[in-house]
Design a protein around this motif. Structure first.
Motif, mmCIF file in Angstrom:
data_model
loop_
_atom_site.group_PDB
_atom_site.id
_atom_site.type_symbol
_atom_site.label_atom_id
_atom_site.label_comp_id
_atom_site.label_asym_id
_atom_site.label_seq_id
_atom_site.Cartn_x
_atom_site.Cartn_y
_atom_site.Cartn_z
ATOM 1 N N ASP A 206 28.120 -7.738 -12.201
ATOM 2 C CA ASP A 206 28.957 -6.896 -13.045
ATOM 3 C C ASP A 206 28.365 -5.492 -13.071
ATOM 4 O O ASP A 206 27.149 -5.310 -12.903
ATOM 5 N N GLY A 208 27.110 -2.886 -15.180
ATOM 6 C CA GLY A 208 26.630 -2.649 -16.536
ATOM 7 C C GLY A 208 25.164 -2.281 -16.510
ATOM 8 O O GLY A 208 24.464 -2.513 -15.511
ATOM 9 N N THR A 209 24.678 -1.699 -17.591
ATOM 10 C CA THR A 209 23.289 -1.237 -17.617
ATOM 11 C C THR A 209 22.302 -2.397 -17.484
ATOM 12 O O THR A 209 21.216 -2.230 -16.920
ATOM 13 N N GLU A 210 22.656 -3.568 -18.002
ATOM 14 C CA GLU A 210 21.737 -4.698 -17.900
ATOM 15 C C GLU A 210 21.568 -5.160 -16.460
ATOM 16 O O GLU A 210 20.562 -5.797 -16.118
ATOM 17 N N GLN A 211 22.534 -4.840 -15.615
ATOM 18 C CA GLN A 211 22.478 -5.261 -14.207
ATOM 19 C C GLN A 211 21.955 -4.146 -13.291
ATOM 20 O O GLN A 211 22.008 -4.283 -12.068
ATOM 21 N N LEU A 212 21.457 -3.054 -13.857
ATOM 22 C CA LEU A 212 21.050 -1.919 -13.023
ATOM 23 C C LEU A 212 20.016 -2.289 -11.954
ATOM 24 O O LEU A 212 20.117 -1.812 -10.814
ATOM 25 N N GLU A 214 19.678 -5.045 -10.277
ATOM 26 C CA GLU A 214 20.407 -5.711 -9.190
ATOM 27 C C GLU A 214 21.350 -4.753 -8.483
ATOM 28 O O GLU A 214 21.473 -4.780 -7.247
#
Length: 352
Positions: A206, A208-212, A214
């Protein structure tokens, strides 16, 4: 970590003045004083000179110009996400400004968010006259060509900037690229710089910042896989060739004015654009138009990984692709006088 580099000779002092803006969260540092002259008859030639003077394995000491780029894009005066521009003369009297765009890894050929910030600065400082209420036009020569920005004003304040990019041309559709997350289809578009577009869901991520972490790793991997890709060659100017950024996007529900997407652009050596990416938005518009997903009169609501928004619209066809306009907000964040003393052991700084 990249260690200290570019220390000034003992007793020497470097003084650089700059004005900082952010456009939709992405920084842009405009250097207004302290630059050495950059030879060349055009902005594109000056960029080539700047790149050639950046140092090499046989001659590692960078030029005075590139030491300033390092000074401003490295800690403790900058950071790995810093972006900026060196003011240079335009190619001719048809433009008011010329600019060399830079970041921590070198010099780019296009920068939409920087173009918006530079146009706002030109009006804010009085270099280009503007009405209290209305629109001022700023013409800027960038390495990929001439772009125009409309600076919208209300009550003596800049409220938004819309920039018209060089034509956006599709280079390839659905190129198969093998990644550690599986094979994905990649679209290439030349829009001042060459961008690779990939649906994030195809990578199982996705936006989103939490996935930065990846997202950044995937962007770097895809860009490396496209090194030497023939479709990334610019037809008219080889200096504009090569994939500059990877746009990882996801579709959002359509809005009342047209399609909506969220994306993150990973460019250079793993740098992340905090804005929706100005010239990258042009690339997305070209692909949406080609797929019949953007009708005349509709707009793309393009959201960044931090939630800021650019609005993009098609202006019409061009022999070299499509013409686009990207609108966003830009704000001044500071005025600076940077110093480098010759006895500073960190020199032009470091990157973490």
């Amino acid at each position: 970590m990249s260690g200290p580099a570019g220390q000034a000779p003992p007793g020497d002092r470097v003084v650089v003045e700059a004005v900082d803006y952010h456009t939709a969260g992405e920084p842009f540092r405009i250097v207004t004083a302290g630059l050495p002259p950059v030879p060349g008859d055009s902005v594109a030639e000056r960029r080539a000179v700047a790149i050639g003077a950046g140092g090499s394995a046989t001659s590692p000491r960078p030029s005075a110009l590139d030491r300033i780029r390092q000074l401003l894009s490295r800690e403790p005066r900058g950071h790995a996400g810093m972006y900026g521009g060196f003011l240079v003369p335009p190619d001719d009297d048809g433009a008011q400004l010329g600019v060399l765009f830079w970041h921590k890894d070198g010099y780019s050929t296009a920068c939409g968010h920087g173009t918006m910030a530079l146009a706002a600065w030109a009006v804010d400082c009085g270099l280009v006259g503007a009405p209290e209420d209305g629109t001022a036009r700023v013409r800027i020569d960038v390495p990929s060509g001439r772009v125009t920005a409309a600076v919208h004003r209300s009550g003596g304040r800049t409220t938004a900037v819309a920039f018209r990019n060089v034509p956006a041309r599709i280079g390839a559709r659905r190129l198969p690229v093998a990644t550690s997350r599986g094979r994905v289809a990649v679209d290439l578009v030349h829009a001042g710089a060459c961008y690779a577009s990939v649906r994030a869901a195809d990578l199982g991520i996705d936006v989103g910042t939490e996935q930065l972490p990846e997202l950044t790793a995937a962007g770097r991997e895809i860009r490396a896989a496209l090194a030497g890709e023939p479709a990334a060659r610019h037809l008219a100017d080889p200096r504009l060739s090569g994939v500059y950024g990877v746009i990882l996007y996801q579709e959002l529900p359509d809005g009342p004015s047209g399609p909506s997407q969220r994306s993150v652009t990973v460019f250079a050596d793993g740098q992340v654009d905090r804005s929706p990416c100005g010239s990258g938005s042009s690339a997305r518009l070209a692909l949406l138009a080609a797929d019949g997903l953007l009708a005349p009169g509709e707009e793309l609501r393009h959201e960044s990984v931090i939630g800021t928004v650019f609005t993009g619209r098609l202006l019409g066809a061009h022999p070299d692709g499509v013409l686009t306009e990207i609108t966003g907000a830009t704000h001044r964040t500071g005025e600076h006088r940077f110093l480098l003393d010759g006895d500073d052991p960190l020199g032009t700084g470091f990157l973490l």
